[in-house]
Scaffold this active site. Sequence first.
Site, mmCIF file in Angstrom:
data_model
loop_
_atom_site.group_PDB
_atom_site.id
_atom_site.type_symbol
_atom_site.label_atom_id
_atom_site.label_comp_id
_atom_site.label_asym_id
_atom_site.label_seq_id
_atom_site.Cartn_x
_atom_site.Cartn_y
_atom_site.Cartn_z
ATOM 1 N N CYS A 89 -7.126 -20.125 47.671
ATOM 2 C CA CYS A 89 -8.200 -18.976 47.952
ATOM 3 C C CYS A 89 -7.064 -18.207 48.928
ATOM 4 O O CYS A 89 -7.582 -17.715 49.376
ATOM 5 C CB CYS A 89 -9.459 -19.001 48.786
ATOM 6 S SG CYS A 89 -8.989 -20.752 50.204
ATOM 7 N N GLY A 90 -5.763 -18.330 48.506
ATOM 8 C CA GLY A 90 -4.932 -17.170 48.610
ATOM 9 C C GLY A 90 -4.856 -17.011 49.932
ATOM 10 O O GLY A 90 -4.983 -17.944 50.649
#
Lengths: 299, 130
Positions: A89-90
Site C-alpha cells: 500500500c505504497g
Amino acid sequence: MATLKTIRKRIVSVKNTQKITRAMKMVAAARLRRAQMALLAARPYRNILESNIGRLFSDEQKKSHNLLKQIEEPKKVQLLVMTSDRGLCGGFNGNLLRQVEHFLTHEATSFEATQLAVIGKKGRDYYRSRQIDYEYLQLENLEEFSFAQAQVMASEWMTKFKQGQFERLYLVYNTFKSAISQVPTFQQVFPLPMMGEDVGDSTAKNKDAEKEQIRIPVKWEGNPEEILDQLLTRYIASYFYLAVLESQASELGARMSAMDNATNNASDMIGKLTLQYNRARQAAITTELMDIVNGAEAL
Amino acid sequence: MKLQIVTPEAKVYEGEAEELYAYGPKGEFGVLPGHVFYVSSLEIGRLYFRKGSEKRAYVVDGGFLVADQDSVQVLADKVELADQLNKAEVEKRLADLDKRLTQEDVSPEDFDKLFNERQYEEARLSALDV
C-alpha cells in the site's frame, strides 16, 4: 543477448504480475468506496457533538474538568499508532512511522517517557525488528469497525488516563484526503484539545459568540454534569472511531494508487520487452536469411 | 426550524421541521420553533417530526437532544426509520417477550434484558402509530 525464449518467458511473467496488481487495484477501489462512505457518514456526528460541547461547557468547566484540563508540560506521553496489517500500500505505513520517528527524536525529548501502542501487523513488525518497546493491540474486524467497538476502546484508554498511566495521548493515523493523498496526523485526545483554539483568525469571533451563548441560560432535562460527561465520553469515542475509519480509508486509497502505479509500470515494461523481443526475432530472421543466401551463392 | 438527526455512524436527516416530538427522562415532549436553549438526554422511544403535512417517525435507542431558537440537533446512539418496520412482526415479538417475561424461572439479569427489549419493541409500535 537474451534469447527469444527467455524474453518470452519474462513477458508472460510480467503480464501475470500485472493481472494480479490490476485485480488488487479493483478490489481496493471497491472497498475504498465503502470505507469512504462510512467516513463521510461519521463526520457530522463528531462535528455536531463538538460544537455543542463547545457551547455547553462554561469556561471554568473547560479549565477544571479532568478530561479538558490542559497540562502544559506532560511527563508521560502515550502514542497510539495505527498501521495496516497488510503491505502493498505504497508509503502508507512508511510515512506514518517516519513521522513517529521524527516525533520521538525531536518533540518527545522533553517528556520523561513516551509509550508506544501499535495497531496493525506492519507497525508491530517495524518496532519489533528495531527492538523498541511497544504494546500491540489487535483490532478485530476492521472492515466493519463499529462505534460500539470504538466506545470499548475509548473507555479502556480513558481508564488508563484516569489512573495516571499517561498525561497525554495522541492518536497517530493517516487522515484521508483523497485516494492519492493521505496525511499523517497526530490527534491529541487526552486531555481533549481546547475547542475553538486552533481556528486561528476566527477565534476572536468565536469568543464573542461563546460569551453570547453563555448569557443564554440552558434548560437541562436531567443532571447537567451527567449529560456533559456522557457527551464527552461519546465525543472521545468518536475520535477513536473516526481515526480508525480515516486510517482504513487511507490504507485502501494508498493501496489503490500503489497498485495503479504498479499496473502502469507493468504495461511500460511489457512494451519495452515486446520491443526487445521483436528486435531479437528480426535479428534471428536476418541471420537465417543471410545463411540461406550465402548457401545459395555457394552452389 | 432546522433539524439535524445524526448517529455516530450516519447522518439520518437534515432539513426543515415544524415540530418535533421525542422521549426524554420525563416522557414525551415536543419542540416547536423558538424554543429556549434546551438540553435533554433521550430515552428509548419514538421520535417524530412534522414538515407541512408530511410526518416521519423513528425509533431512537438513547442519545441527546439540543434545541435552541431555530434549530434542533438530535445526537442519537441508534436510529431506525419506522417506515421500515412491519407492524405484525413487532406485535408478534412483543407478545413473545411478554410470554417470556411472565415465566417464573427468569433470572433478574435476563429479566432486565428482556424488559429493555420489550421497551424497544413498544417504542417501535408507538412509532408505527404516528
